[in-house]
Scaffold this motif. Structure first.
Motif, PDB file in Angstrom:
ATOM      1  N   ARG A 120       0.840  -1.204   0.000  1.00  0.00           N
ATOM      2  CA  ARG A 120       0.000   0.000   0.000  1.00  0.00           C
ATOM      3  C   ARG A 120       0.875   1.254   0.000  1.00  0.00           C
ATOM      4  O   ARG A 120       0.627   2.208  -0.753  1.00  0.00           O
ATOM      5  CB  ARG A 120      -0.941   0.004   1.205  1.00  0.00           C
ATOM      6  N   GLU A 121       1.896   1.247   0.834  1.00  0.00           N
ATOM      7  CA  GLU A 121       2.783   2.400   0.936  1.00  0.00           C
ATOM      8  C   GLU A 121       3.539   2.624  -0.377  1.00  0.00           C
ATOM      9  O   GLU A 121       3.685   3.768  -0.845  1.00  0.00           O
ATOM     10  CB  GLU A 121       3.767   2.190   2.087  1.00  0.00           C
ATOM     11  N   ARG A 122       4.022   1.539  -0.979  1.00  0.00           N
ATOM     12  CA  ARG A 122       4.777   1.652  -2.232  1.00  0.00           C
ATOM     13  C   ARG A 122       3.895   2.203  -3.357  1.00  0.00           C
ATOM     14  O   ARG A 122       4.315   3.083  -4.114  1.00  0.00           O
ATOM     15  CB  ARG A 122       5.333   0.281  -2.626  1.00  0.00           C
ATOM     16  N   VAL A 123       2.679   1.706  -3.441  1.00  0.00           N
ATOM     17  CA  VAL A 123       1.754   2.159  -4.494  1.00  0.00           C
ATOM     18  C   VAL A 123       1.393   3.632  -4.308  1.00  0.00           C
ATOM     19  O   VAL A 123       1.334   4.404  -5.273  1.00  0.00           O
ATOM     20  CB  VAL A 123       0.487   1.283  -4.508  1.00  0.00           C
ATOM     21  N   LYS A 124       1.195   4.030  -3.067  1.00  0.00           N
ATOM     22  CA  LYS A 124       0.866   5.437  -2.801  1.00  0.00           C
ATOM     23  C   LYS A 124       2.021   6.361  -3.158  1.00  0.00           C
ATOM     24  O   LYS A 124       1.823   7.467  -3.667  1.00  0.00           O
ATOM     25  CB  LYS A 124       0.470   5.615  -1.334  1.00  0.00           C
ATOM     26  N   GLU A 125       3.245   5.900  -2.912  1.00  0.00           N
ATOM     27  CA  GLU A 125       4.421   6.700  -3.274  1.00  0.00           C
ATOM     28  C   GLU A 125       4.522   6.846  -4.793  1.00  0.00           C
ATOM     29  O   GLU A 125       4.850   7.922  -5.311  1.00  0.00           O
ATOM     30  CB  GLU A 125       5.685   6.045  -2.719  1.00  0.00           C
ATOM     31  N   ILE A 126       4.250   5.763  -5.511  1.00  0.00           N
ATOM     32  CA  ILE A 126       4.275   5.814  -6.974  1.00  0.00           C
ATOM     33  C   ILE A 126       3.196   6.773  -7.483  1.00  0.00           C
ATOM     34  O   ILE A 126       3.436   7.594  -8.378  1.00  0.00           O
ATOM     35  CB  ILE A 126       4.084   4.403  -7.567  1.00  0.00           C
ATOM     36  N   ALA A 127       1.976   6.677  -6.907  1.00  0.00           N
ATOM     37  CA  ALA A 127       0.876   7.551  -7.324  1.00  0.00           C
ATOM     38  C   ALA A 127       1.230   9.014  -7.080  1.00  0.00           C
ATOM     39  O   ALA A 127       0.935   9.886  -7.907  1.00  0.00           O
ATOM     40  CB  ALA A 127      -0.389   7.171  -6.557  1.00  0.00           C
ATOM     41  N   LEU A 128       1.896   9.267  -5.967  1.00  0.00           N
ATOM     42  CA  LEU A 128       2.291  10.639  -5.654  1.00  0.00           C
ATOM     43  C   LEU A 128       3.347  11.138  -6.645  1.00  0.00           C
ATOM     44  O   LEU A 128       3.270  12.269  -7.133  1.00  0.00           O
ATOM     45  CB  LEU A 128       2.838  10.699  -4.217  1.00  0.00           C
ATOM     46  N   THR A 129       4.309  10.288  -6.950  1.00  0.00           N
ATOM     47  CA  THR A 129       5.372  10.661  -7.890  1.00  0.00           C
ATOM     48  C   THR A 129       4.802  10.950  -9.281  1.00  0.00           C
ATOM     49  O   THR A 129       5.219  11.899  -9.951  1.00  0.00           O
ATOM     50  CB  THR A 129       6.411   9.524  -7.989  1.00  0.00           C
ATOM     51  N   LEU A 130       3.833  10.140  -9.692  1.00  0.00           N
ATOM     52  CA  LEU A 130       3.225  10.308 -11.023  1.00  0.00           C
ATOM     53  C   LEU A 130       2.119  11.366 -11.023  1.00  0.00           C
ATOM     54  O   LEU A 130       1.505  11.616 -12.064  1.00  0.00           O
ATOM     55  CB  LEU A 130       2.656   8.972 -11.506  1.00  0.00           C
ATOM     56  N   GLN A 131       1.850  11.966  -9.829  1.00  0.00           N
ATOM     57  CA  GLN A 131       0.794  12.979  -9.670  1.00  0.00           C
ATOM     58  C   GLN A 131      -0.571  12.443 -10.089  1.00  0.00           C
ATOM     59  O   GLN A 131      -1.363  13.104 -10.771  1.00  0.00           O
ATOM     60  CB  GLN A 131       1.140  14.246 -10.463  1.00  0.00           C
ATOM     61  N   TYR A 132      -0.825  11.202  -9.664  1.00  0.00           N
ATOM     62  CA  TYR A 132      -2.109  10.574  -9.981  1.00  0.00           C
ATOM     63  C   TYR A 132      -3.205  11.120  -9.075  1.00  0.00           C
ATOM     64  O   TYR A 132      -3.033  11.222  -7.867  1.00  0.00           O
ATOM     65  CB  TYR A 132      -2.009   9.055  -9.805  1.00  0.00           C
ATOM     66  N   ARG A 133      -4.334  11.477  -9.663  1.00  0.00           N
ATOM     67  CA  ARG A 133      -5.508  11.891  -8.919  1.00  0.00           C
ATOM     68  C   ARG A 133      -6.680  11.019  -9.345  1.00  0.00           C
ATOM     69  O   ARG A 133      -7.014  10.978 -10.531  1.00  0.00           O
ATOM     70  CB  ARG A 133      -5.848  13.368  -9.189  1.00  0.00           C
ATOM     71  N   PRO A 134      -7.314  10.306  -8.406  1.00  0.00           N
ATOM     72  CA  PRO A 134      -8.389   9.395  -8.786  1.00  0.00           C
ATOM     73  C   PRO A 134      -9.595  10.123  -9.354  1.00  0.00           C
ATOM     74  O   PRO A 134      -9.971  11.197  -8.885  1.00  0.00           O
ATOM     75  CB  PRO A 134      -8.746   8.693  -7.470  1.00  0.00           C
ATOM     76  N   ASN A 135     -10.176   9.553 -10.382  1.00  0.00           N
ATOM     77  CA  ASN A 135     -11.423  10.063 -10.941  1.00  0.00           C
ATOM     78  C   ASN A 135     -12.551   9.793  -9.958  1.00  0.00           C
ATOM     79  O   ASN A 135     -12.743   8.671  -9.500  1.00  0.00           O
ATOM     80  CB  ASN A 135     -11.690   9.358 -12.280  1.00  0.00           C
ATOM     81  N   LEU A 136     -13.300  10.833  -9.618  1.00  0.00           N
ATOM     82  CA  LEU A 136     -14.325  10.680  -8.588  1.00  0.00           C
ATOM     83  C   LEU A 136     -15.408   9.683  -8.993  1.00  0.00           C
ATOM     84  O   LEU A 136     -15.920   8.941  -8.155  1.00  0.00           O
ATOM     85  CB  LEU A 136     -14.955  12.034  -8.271  1.00  0.00           C
ATOM     86  N   SER A 137     -15.772   9.683 -10.255  1.00  0.00           N
ATOM     87  CA  SER A 137     -16.802   8.741 -10.701  1.00  0.00           C
ATOM     88  C   SER A 137     -16.315   7.313 -10.561  1.00  0.00           C
ATOM     89  O   SER A 137     -17.045   6.418 -10.121  1.00  0.00           O
ATOM     90  CB  SER A 137     -17.177   9.026 -12.161  1.00  0.00           C
TER      91      SER A 137
END
Length: 342
Positions: free
Chosen positions: A33-50
């Motif tokens: 979970r921590e590794r995936v969140k770090e990757i998402a942060l690095t890639l500036q991923y923002r989840p689509n609300l829908s």
């Protein structure tokens, strides 16, 4: 724009595994979970609300509904509420939405529209009343909410509050122990739950001190300097006996009290003792009053974190016992209170 697929590819996981890691599912290890969140942060991923709504049943949006007033944009309390809550929800990866109604717009239809479109997971309620229609509607609709304060003697809702009854009972007992018998309470607006609790504590303390409850002197109004000033002038313009102590619901009221007593040629604390509750909203330094103001101290800014945590818990289905929090306070005695002159 970075997608969930991009994050999954970088993490070497399936899209489903990546989504579950980002949403803190327990079947994904903490390290993953921590590794995936770090990757998402690095890639500036923002989840689509829908997409988030489809996966989790939640949008990640929480709301605050307030009526528009002429001074709303310049109201220091309102600005602190909004900025404080927005910051705390952001830290929880939740988006805070402010909805301002028209001045005379009925409030319940607004909540019905916001609840009906399914976009908001829960609400923060501020400035609660004894018979709060907002809380009644949301409870019936089974929509999570948290109250800044408490509604009713045995609340069945999430809340963060301070013990207003205990605080004002303690202030009143302190003044009566000094020898004061005619003690004024300059309280908040009458139908607010905090004002009722403060009045209750004040009256109980009078009884504790063997002061006839009929001698209670309570004025209610908006917690402003003008309310404190006008109330004080009125109290000291009538016939004897005059009050010897004044309890203020806020430091803004106390500022008005100080101005009025000075104009009337009355000395603090020789002629009148003054005690206030300080929530640190007014940006007034109570130790800078002359003489320095005695206060009970409970900063409003300490409310935002537990309010956000309680609403997050309510949305997640946490037990009510974990969602009802009473914050601390401290009493600071300074030079504005003393025994009355004989």
């Amino acid at each position: 724009m970075t997608t969930l697929k991009d994050v999954a590819k970088k993490a070497g996981l399936s899209i489903t595994q990546t989504s579950r890691a980002l949403n803190d599912h327990s079947d994904v290890s903490a390290a993953t979970r921590e590794r995936v969140k770090e990757i998402a942060l690095t890639l500036q991923y923002r989840p689509n609300l829908s997409a988030r709504k489809l996966v989790s049943g939640r949008s990640g949006l929480v709301g605050l509904v307030v009526p528009r007033t002429k001074d709303l944009a310049s109201d220091g309390l309102f600005i602190e509420v909004v900025s404080g809550l927005s910051t705390e929800f952001s830290l929880r990866d939740m988006q805070f939405v402010l909805h301002v109604t028209q001045p005379e717009e009925p409030i319940i239809p607004v909540y019905k529209r916001l609840v009906g479109n399914g976009a908001i997971d829960g609400f923060v309620l501020i400035d609660p009343r004894e018979d709060d229609r907002r809380a009644a509607f949301l409870s019936k609709a089974k929509v999570p909410f948290v109250v800044h304060g408490r509604i009713g003697p045995n609340p069945k809702h999430a809340y963060f509050d301070i013990d207003n009854e205990k605080i004002f009972r303690g202030i009143t007992r302190h003044l009566s122990a000094l020898g004061h018998r005619r003690i004024v309470l300059l309280n908040g607006i009458e139908d607010r739950t905090y004002a009722e609790a403060r009045s209750c504590g004040y009256r109980h303390a009078l009884v504790d001190s063997r002061i006839d409850p009929s001698e209670a002197i309570i004025r209610s109004g908006a917690m402003t300097e003008s309310f404190g000033l006008i109330s004080t002038v009125d109290l000291f313009s009538g016939p004897e006996p005059r009050p010897t102590a004044i309890i203020c619901g806020s430091v803004r009221i106390a500022k008005g009290v100080y101005q009025a007593l000075n104009a009337l040629g009355l000395s603090i604390p020789r002629d009148v003792s003054v005690f206030a509750h300080d929530d640190h909203i007014a940006q007034i330094q109570t130790e800078a009053f002359y003489p320095a103001l005695s206060v009970t101290d409970a900063p409003m800014r300490d409310s935002w974190k537990p309010l956000a945590a309680c609403l997050e818990g309510a949305i997640s289905g946490a037990p009510l016992s974990e969602l009802q929090v009473v914050g601390p306070y401290r009493t600071i005695l300074r030079q504005s209170t003393a025994a009355p002159c004989q």
